[in-house]
Write a protein that holds these residues in place. Structure first.
Motif, PDB file in Angstrom:
ATOM      1  N   SER A 144       0.830  -1.206   0.000  1.00  0.00           N
ATOM      2  CA  SER A 144       0.000   0.000   0.000  1.00  0.00           C
ATOM      3  C   SER A 144       0.860   1.249   0.000  1.00  0.00           C
ATOM      4  O   SER A 144       1.988   1.245   0.504  1.00  0.00           O
ATOM      5  CB  SER A 144      -0.906   0.024   1.237  1.00  0.00           C
ATOM      6  OG  SER A 144      -1.794  -1.067   1.263  1.00  0.00           O
TER       7      SER A 144
ATOM      8  N   TYR B 255     -13.984   5.845 -10.194  1.00  0.00           N
ATOM      9  CA  TYR B 255     -12.713   5.163 -10.375  1.00  0.00           C
ATOM     10  C   TYR B 255     -12.672   4.450 -11.715  1.00  0.00           C
ATOM     11  O   TYR B 255     -13.681   3.959 -12.206  1.00  0.00           O
ATOM     12  CB  TYR B 255     -12.514   4.130  -9.265  1.00  0.00           C
ATOM     13  CG  TYR B 255     -12.503   4.722  -7.881  1.00  0.00           C
ATOM     14  CD1 TYR B 255     -13.684   4.837  -7.148  1.00  0.00           C
ATOM     15  CD2 TYR B 255     -11.316   5.174  -7.301  1.00  0.00           C
ATOM     16  CE1 TYR B 255     -13.681   5.395  -5.879  1.00  0.00           C
ATOM     17  CE2 TYR B 255     -11.302   5.723  -6.033  1.00  0.00           C
ATOM     18  CZ  TYR B 255     -12.488   5.837  -5.337  1.00  0.00           C
ATOM     19  OH  TYR B 255     -12.478   6.392  -4.080  1.00  0.00           O
TER      20      TYR B 255
ATOM     21  N   VAL C 159      -8.655   0.142 -11.127  1.00  0.00           N
ATOM     22  CA  VAL C 159      -8.281   0.423  -9.733  1.00  0.00           C
ATOM     23  C   VAL C 159      -9.464   0.321  -8.788  1.00  0.00           C
ATOM     24  O   VAL C 159      -9.292   0.430  -7.568  1.00  0.00           O
ATOM     25  CB  VAL C 159      -7.633   1.815  -9.597  1.00  0.00           C
ATOM     26  CG1 VAL C 159      -6.452   1.949 -10.561  1.00  0.00           C
ATOM     27  CG2 VAL C 159      -8.630   2.929  -9.798  1.00  0.00           C
TER      28      VAL C 159
ATOM     29  N   ARG D 133      -9.616  -1.062  -5.062  1.00  0.00           N
ATOM     30  CA  ARG D 133      -8.263  -1.062  -4.485  1.00  0.00           C
ATOM     31  C   ARG D 133      -7.809   0.339  -4.094  1.00  0.00           C
ATOM     32  O   ARG D 133      -7.046   0.494  -3.140  1.00  0.00           O
ATOM     33  CB  ARG D 133      -7.272  -1.649  -5.478  1.00  0.00           C
ATOM     34  CG  ARG D 133      -7.579  -3.067  -5.892  1.00  0.00           C
ATOM     35  CD  ARG D 133      -6.462  -3.659  -6.754  1.00  0.00           C
ATOM     36  NE  ARG D 133      -6.270  -2.927  -8.011  1.00  0.00           N
ATOM     37  CZ  ARG D 133      -5.132  -2.342  -8.372  1.00  0.00           C
ATOM     38  NH1 ARG D 133      -4.068  -2.373  -7.577  1.00  0.00           N
ATOM     39  NH2 ARG D 133      -5.045  -1.714  -9.541  1.00  0.00           N
ATOM     40  N   PHE D 134      -8.233   1.336  -4.847  1.00  0.00           N
ATOM     41  CA  PHE D 134      -7.823   2.718  -4.597  1.00  0.00           C
ATOM     42  C   PHE D 134      -8.994   3.494  -4.009  1.00  0.00           C
ATOM     43  O   PHE D 134     -10.157   3.263  -4.353  1.00  0.00           O
ATOM     44  CB  PHE D 134      -7.395   3.403  -5.887  1.00  0.00           C
ATOM     45  CG  PHE D 134      -6.095   2.910  -6.472  1.00  0.00           C
ATOM     46  CD1 PHE D 134      -5.457   1.776  -6.010  1.00  0.00           C
ATOM     47  CD2 PHE D 134      -5.505   3.599  -7.528  1.00  0.00           C
ATOM     48  CE1 PHE D 134      -4.268   1.328  -6.564  1.00  0.00           C
ATOM     49  CE2 PHE D 134      -4.314   3.180  -8.097  1.00  0.00           C
ATOM     50  CZ  PHE D 134      -3.700   2.037  -7.607  1.00  0.00           C
TER      51      PHE D 134
ATOM     52  N   LEU E  64      -4.748   9.833  -2.352  1.00  0.00           N
ATOM     53  CA  LEU E  64      -5.081   8.600  -3.045  1.00  0.00           C
ATOM     54  C   LEU E  64      -4.498   7.453  -2.233  1.00  0.00           C
ATOM     55  O   LEU E  64      -3.279   7.265  -2.196  1.00  0.00           O
ATOM     56  CB  LEU E  64      -4.541   8.575  -4.474  1.00  0.00           C
ATOM     57  CG  LEU E  64      -4.996   7.376  -5.308  1.00  0.00           C
ATOM     58  CD1 LEU E  64      -6.493   7.453  -5.594  1.00  0.00           C
ATOM     59  CD2 LEU E  64      -4.225   7.294  -6.630  1.00  0.00           C
TER      60      LEU E  64
ATOM     61  N   MET F 195      -3.808   3.744  -1.963  1.00  0.00           N
ATOM     62  CA  MET F 195      -3.662   2.648  -2.926  1.00  0.00           C
ATOM     63  C   MET F 195      -3.325   1.367  -2.175  1.00  0.00           C
ATOM     64  O   MET F 195      -2.279   1.288  -1.521  1.00  0.00           O
ATOM     65  CB  MET F 195      -2.565   2.976  -3.939  1.00  0.00           C
ATOM     66  CG  MET F 195      -2.769   4.311  -4.635  1.00  0.00           C
ATOM     67  SD  MET F 195      -1.591   4.596  -5.966  1.00  0.00           S
ATOM     68  CE  MET F 195      -0.069   4.647  -5.033  1.00  0.00           C
TER      69      MET F 195
ATOM     70  N   LEU G  23      -1.525  -3.240  -4.320  1.00  0.00           N
ATOM     71  CA  LEU G  23      -0.844  -2.730  -5.506  1.00  0.00           C
ATOM     72  C   LEU G  23      -0.319  -3.853  -6.380  1.00  0.00           C
ATOM     73  O   LEU G  23       0.108  -4.911  -5.887  1.00  0.00           O
ATOM     74  CB  LEU G  23       0.276  -1.787  -5.103  1.00  0.00           C
ATOM     75  CG  LEU G  23      -0.210  -0.388  -4.695  1.00  0.00           C
ATOM     76  CD1 LEU G  23       0.856   0.339  -3.887  1.00  0.00           C
ATOM     77  CD2 LEU G  23      -0.591   0.415  -5.917  1.00  0.00           C
TER      78      LEU G  23
ATOM     79  N   ASP H 182       0.436  -1.115 -11.758  1.00  0.00           N
ATOM     80  CA  ASP H 182       0.172   0.208 -11.190  1.00  0.00           C
ATOM     81  C   ASP H 182       1.406   1.105 -11.251  1.00  0.00           C
ATOM     82  O   ASP H 182       1.317   2.299 -10.926  1.00  0.00           O
ATOM     83  CB  ASP H 182      -0.298   0.092  -9.739  1.00  0.00           C
ATOM     84  CG  ASP H 182      -1.626  -0.619  -9.606  1.00  0.00           C
ATOM     85  OD1 ASP H 182      -1.754  -1.456  -8.680  1.00  0.00           O
ATOM     86  OD2 ASP H 182      -2.528  -0.360 -10.423  1.00  0.00           O
TER      87      ASP H 182
ATOM     88  N   TYR I  70       2.428   9.382 -10.943  1.00  0.00           N
ATOM     89  CA  TYR I  70       1.076   9.799 -10.591  1.00  0.00           C
ATOM     90  C   TYR I  70       1.017  11.321 -10.453  1.00  0.00           C
ATOM     91  O   TYR I  70       1.889  11.928  -9.815  1.00  0.00           O
ATOM     92  CB  TYR I  70       0.631   9.129  -9.294  1.00  0.00           C
ATOM     93  CG  TYR I  70       0.266   7.677  -9.488  1.00  0.00           C
ATOM     94  CD1 TYR I  70       1.242   6.721  -9.736  1.00  0.00           C
ATOM     95  CD2 TYR I  70      -1.063   7.261  -9.442  1.00  0.00           C
ATOM     96  CE1 TYR I  70       0.912   5.388  -9.938  1.00  0.00           C
ATOM     97  CE2 TYR I  70      -1.406   5.931  -9.626  1.00  0.00           C
ATOM     98  CZ  TYR I  70      -0.411   5.003  -9.875  1.00  0.00           C
ATOM     99  OH  TYR I  70      -0.758   3.682 -10.066  1.00  0.00           O
TER     100      TYR I  70
END
Length: 115
Positions: free
Chosen positions: A17, A59, A63, A66-67, A80, A82, A85, A89, A93
């Motif tokens: 994460s 989203y 993602v 998960r995000f 954000l 995350m 992962l 990914d 960003y």
């Protein structure tokens, strides 16, 4: 002109994460829909999540689940979270207005997912 500064990236193992932050130099999150974008090497920059001024979120399918995107209007900051992962990914960003950028792009923050 508002400036955007992304931070929080790094190297993480698959399944790990990270929490990214986007700090703005002005009070924009209460007025604009803002999003997180990512750009992998050799690929276009894609929108992965956005949050509207009233807090509605959306989203990309890649993602979803998960995000989590969130914001703190008082701190002029967007986040954000995350989780879970995956190597895919891996990207730089960025944050900006969504779905079309309005501000100059920041330097971004590199996220690398690798064992």
């Amino acid at each position: 002109q508002v400036q955007l500064v992304e931070s929080g990236g790094g190297l993480v193992q698959p399944g790990g994460s990270l929490r990214l932050s986007c700090a703005a130099s002005g009070s924009i999150f209460g007025d604009l829909t803002m999003g997180w974008y990512r750009q992998a090497p050799g690929k276009q920059r894609d929108l992965v999540a956005y949050i509207a001024s009233l807090g509605i979120t959306s989203y990309a399918n890649s993602v979803k689940g998960r995000f989590t995107i969130s914001k703190d209007n008082a701190k002029n900051t967007m986040y954000l979270q995350m989780n879970s992962l995956k190597p895919e990914d891996t990207a730089v960003y960025y944050c900006n207005r969504a779905p079309r950028a309005l501000f100059d792009w920041g330097q971004g923050t590199q996220v690398t997912v690798s064992s």
